[in-house]
Design an enzyme around this catalytic site. Structure first.
Site, PDB file in Angstrom:
ATOM      1  N   ASP A  78     -20.244 -12.420   3.941  1.00 39.70           N
ATOM      2  CA  ASP A  78     -20.317 -11.801   5.270  1.00 39.70           C
ATOM      3  C   ASP A  78     -21.698 -11.195   5.476  1.00 39.70           C
ATOM      4  O   ASP A  78     -22.481 -11.076   4.533  1.00 39.70           O
ATOM      5  CB  ASP A  78     -19.216 -10.743   5.463  1.00 39.70           C
ATOM      6  CG  ASP A  78     -19.086  -9.856   4.250  1.00 39.70           C
ATOM      7  OD1 ASP A  78     -20.123  -9.518   3.655  1.00 39.70           O
ATOM      8  OD2 ASP A  78     -17.943  -9.494   3.902  1.00 39.70           O
ATOM      9  N   ASP A  80     -24.042  -8.051   7.135  1.00 40.46           N
ATOM     10  CA  ASP A  80     -24.132  -6.713   7.696  1.00 40.46           C
ATOM     11  C   ASP A  80     -25.490  -6.563   8.361  1.00 40.46           C
ATOM     12  O   ASP A  80     -26.496  -7.092   7.879  1.00 40.46           O
ATOM     13  CB  ASP A  80     -24.011  -5.647   6.588  1.00 40.46           C
ATOM     14  CG  ASP A  80     -22.641  -5.679   5.929  1.00 40.46           C
ATOM     15  OD1 ASP A  80     -21.677  -6.099   6.594  1.00 40.46           O
ATOM     16  OD2 ASP A  80     -22.546  -5.294   4.752  1.00 40.46           O
ATOM     17  N   ASP A 158     -27.441   1.896  -2.867  1.00 49.23           N
ATOM     18  CA  ASP A 158     -27.301   2.077  -4.311  1.00 49.23           C
ATOM     19  C   ASP A 158     -28.402   1.395  -5.134  1.00 49.23           C
ATOM     20  O   ASP A 158     -29.186   2.062  -5.805  1.00 49.23           O
ATOM     21  CB  ASP A 158     -25.894   1.684  -4.789  1.00 49.23           C
ATOM     22  CG  ASP A 158     -25.381   0.379  -4.213  1.00 49.23           C
ATOM     23  OD1 ASP A 158     -26.167  -0.341  -3.567  1.00 49.23           O
ATOM     24  OD2 ASP A 158     -24.190   0.066  -4.408  1.00 49.23           O
TER      25      ASP A 158
HETATM   26  P1  ATP Z   1     -20.397  -7.635  -2.092  1.00 53.35           P
HETATM   27  O1  ATP Z   1     -21.137  -8.907  -2.190  1.00 53.35           O
HETATM   28  O2  ATP Z   1     -19.436  -7.494  -3.186  1.00 53.35           O
HETATM   29  O3  ATP Z   1     -19.828  -7.357  -0.733  1.00 53.35           O
HETATM   30  P2  ATP Z   1     -22.215  -5.567  -1.345  1.00 53.35           P
HETATM   31  O4  ATP Z   1     -23.403  -4.984  -2.052  1.00 53.35           O
HETATM   32  O5  ATP Z   1     -22.473  -6.283  -0.077  1.00 53.35           O
HETATM   33  O6  ATP Z   1     -21.480  -6.494  -2.393  1.00 53.35           O
HETATM   34  P3  ATP Z   1     -20.582  -3.802   0.184  1.00 53.35           P
HETATM   35  O7  ATP Z   1     -19.482  -2.910  -0.252  1.00 53.35           O
HETATM   36  O8  ATP Z   1     -20.305  -4.866   1.168  1.00 53.35           O
HETATM   37  O9  ATP Z   1     -21.173  -4.420  -1.149  1.00 53.35           O
HETATM   38  O10 ATP Z   1     -21.742  -2.846   0.693  1.00 53.35           O
HETATM   39  C1  ATP Z   1     -22.793  -3.255   1.558  1.00 53.35           C
HETATM   40  C2  ATP Z   1     -24.067  -2.449   1.253  1.00 53.35           C
HETATM   41  O11 ATP Z   1     -23.830  -1.045   1.447  1.00 53.35           O
HETATM   42  C3  ATP Z   1     -24.545  -2.557  -0.188  1.00 53.35           C
HETATM   43  O12 ATP Z   1     -25.325  -3.699  -0.382  1.00 53.35           O
HETATM   44  C4  ATP Z   1     -25.335  -1.289  -0.355  1.00 53.35           C
HETATM   45  O13 ATP Z   1     -26.602  -1.381   0.261  1.00 53.35           O
HETATM   46  C5  ATP Z   1     -24.513  -0.291   0.460  1.00 53.35           C
HETATM   47  N1  ATP Z   1     -23.510   0.399  -0.381  1.00 53.35           N
HETATM   48  C6  ATP Z   1     -22.221   0.028  -0.581  1.00 53.35           C
HETATM   49  N2  ATP Z   1     -21.580   0.887  -1.379  1.00 53.35           N
HETATM   50  C7  ATP Z   1     -22.466   1.850  -1.689  1.00 53.35           C
HETATM   51  C8  ATP Z   1     -22.402   3.046  -2.461  1.00 53.35           C
HETATM   52  N3  ATP Z   1     -21.295   3.389  -3.097  1.00 53.35           N
HETATM   53  N4  ATP Z   1     -23.533   3.808  -2.541  1.00 53.35           N
HETATM   54  C9  ATP Z   1     -24.656   3.442  -1.898  1.00 53.35           C
HETATM   55  N5  ATP Z   1     -24.774   2.339  -1.155  1.00 53.35           N
HETATM   56  C10 ATP Z   1     -23.713   1.552  -1.041  1.00 53.35           C
HETATM   57 MG    MG Z   2     -20.869  -7.011   1.315  1.00 56.70          MG
END
Ligand code: ATP
Ligand code: MG
Length: 456
Positions: A78, A80, A158
């Site tokens: 997806d 963002d 993060d």
């Molecule tokens: P995935 O591919 O599993 O979705 P993701 O990194 O995209 O991994 P998401 O939960 O969709 O994970 O989060 C989107 C973004 O938001 C992350 O890439 C990061 O920049 C930020 N983020 C998510 N969770 C946290 C957290 N606990 N602390 C800080 N930033 C976060």
């Molecule tokens: Mg994600």
């Protein structure tokens, strides 16, 4: 392999003329010739969202996991978008959009089947504005919903690999924390002081383990070091949030690796308190490992996986132990099983809130297991018709494969399901049970089978 791929992807970054330029606020701007993201992998919805926001005068970038995945040549699941527009402003730009969330106000923009999540740049959690940022004694952030600029938005993410901003119109990446270089070096690195960031949000420890396993990135030393010491902080995280993260962890296609890493860092105590005990018995460990491998294979083959099934496997050997305990205490098999199921589910629920729809699947799968041992009369036909038969049968096969039950039992059910009615009739075992024992004995007897008719 990933390293090789990245070397190929980033080969051109060595040429001085293409070296990343530093923009005004300490960020590097990295051109397409260096990062080599294939714009065709960006979804139509994500492209339209950034374009229209930019046309309306706002900054808008793809951000987070999608940019990281594009750099790793993985197709993002997806997209963002991060923008300088407030949720209300975003909402006005898109006819099909709605503002969601209370703590974090986001906008969902819809294009056909696709939903793009748009968030406004968020400010630093260190903001003195007490109304918007609250920190608990442990350092955990309780609220952080202040808006900010792009640089502040980057610093509160993060990992460096997750703090990259890709503008599809210029095809440039804005990189405040050298995330592109870290990805190129195969490293997952926390932004800022790792211990402070884990104290702010302990779930980041789980994300570190999950993302490094999923992406094949090595945890940077300073990012990894504090995890074991801080593992207990997971106790303070709301069980529902832990559950969401666990689901991602075990359904990432790298469940085996993730589970090993969780154990290595002592993080599993806070999640599956019972798993530790299970993994110490060879049969239990074999069963869980088989189940995780099975899940990984399905995820990687794009087949659906059921969280209820997965949790049923993770906790099964604990149920078995409790089942035996209740039978030894004089309870009949079926009520004893139901007592064991409730006990295990209750202990688990203190740590991790397994959603009701999953825990009921889990209990149905467990509750059907004794019925596979009843191979006489009409009972096998009834089981075949049960809506959860398929999941319970797959579960039975894992039990056989792990050595808990004879392989012959699983094979019998495979053959029985395949056979025509004549062959099925011939396969049934003789029913030695005296008729009067078929009666229900107590109000506790389960609807899922009467143990007094079991062959075993
Ligand atoms: P995935 O591919 O599993 O979705 P993701 O990194 O995209 O991994 P998401 O939960 O969709 O994970 O989060 C989107 C973004 O938001 C992350 O890439 C990061 O920049 C930020 N983020 C998510 N969770 C946290 C957290 N606990 N602390 C800080 N930033 C976060
Ligand atoms: Mg994600």
């Amino acid at each position: 392999m990933i390293r090789k791929l990245l070397q190929r992807v980033f080969k051109s970054s060595k040429q001085p003329s293409q070296a990343p330029a530093r923009s005004g606020h300490g960020a590097k701007t990295i051109p397409a010739s260096v990062h080599r993201i294939d714009r065709k992998l960006v979804s139509v919805g994500a492209l339209k969202t950034t374009q229209q926001l930019q046309k309306a005068g706002f900054d808008a970038y793809l951000v987070g996991g999608a940019v990281r995945d594009l750099l790793l040549k993985k197709r993002p699941k997806d997209f963002d978008v991060a923008t300088s527009a407030t949720p209300e402003q975003v909402n006005r730009v898109f006819r099909r959009s709605r503002i969601i969330g209370r703590r974090f106000r986001l906008v969902h923009v819809m294009f056909g089947d696709e939903t793009v999540e748009v968030s406004t740049f968020r400010g630093s959690h260190l903001s003195p504005d007490e109304d918007n940022a609250r920190v608990a004694d442990s350092g955990r952030i309780l609220r952080d919903n202040v808006f900010g600029n792009q640089e502040q938005d980057a610093v509160r993410r993060d990992f460096t690999a997750n703090a990259l901003y890709y503008d599809p119109s210029t095809e440039e990446i804005v990189d405040f924390h050298d995330g592109v270089a870290d990805i190129k070096a195969g490293i997952l690195r926390m932004i800022g002081d790792a211990e402070t960031r884990y104290r702010e949000d302990p779930v980041r420890m789980l994300r570190a383990v999950r993302l490094s396993a999923k992406l094949g990135l090595k945890l940077d030393k300073a990012t990894e070091a504090p995890i074991s010491k801080l593992a207990d902080l997971l106790h303070d995280v709301p069980p529902s949030r832990l559950f969401d993260e666990m689901l991602k962890l075990f359904l990432s296609g790298h469940a085996m690796e993730s589970a090993t890493e969780l154990r290595k860092h002592g993080l599993h105590h806070g999640l599956l308190p019972l798993l530790d005990v299970v993994l110490e018995q060879p049969l239990g460990a074999r069963f869980v490992n088989l189940a995780l491998k099975n899940t990984d294979d399905r995820v990687l083959a794009d087949k659906p996986v059921s969280p209820g099934f997965l949790f049923a496997t993770l906790l099964w050997h604990e149920v078995l132990a409790a089942w035996q305990k209740y039978q030894k205490a004089g309870h009949r098999p079926m009520p004893a099983l139901h007592m064991a199921m409730s006990e295990v589910a209750d202990i688990q629920a203190e740590k991790l809130a397994i959603h009701k729809r999953y825990s009921s699947t889990m209990k149905e799968i467990w509750g059907l297991q004794p019925r596979f041992e009843m191979r006489a009369g009409k009972r096998p036909y009834g089981l075949l018709e049960h809506p959860r038969y398929r999941a319970a049968y797959d579960f039975l096969l894992l039990r056989c494969e792990s050595g808990e039950l004879p392989a012959e039992l699983g094979q019998w059910w495979t053959d029985f399901a395949d056979a025509d009615s004549e062959k099925r009739q011939a396969m049934l075992l003789p029913d030695h049970q005296p008729k009067k024992r078929r009666r229900r004995r107590s109000g506790r007897a389960s609807s899922s089978g009467n143990p007094s008719t079991s062959e075993s």
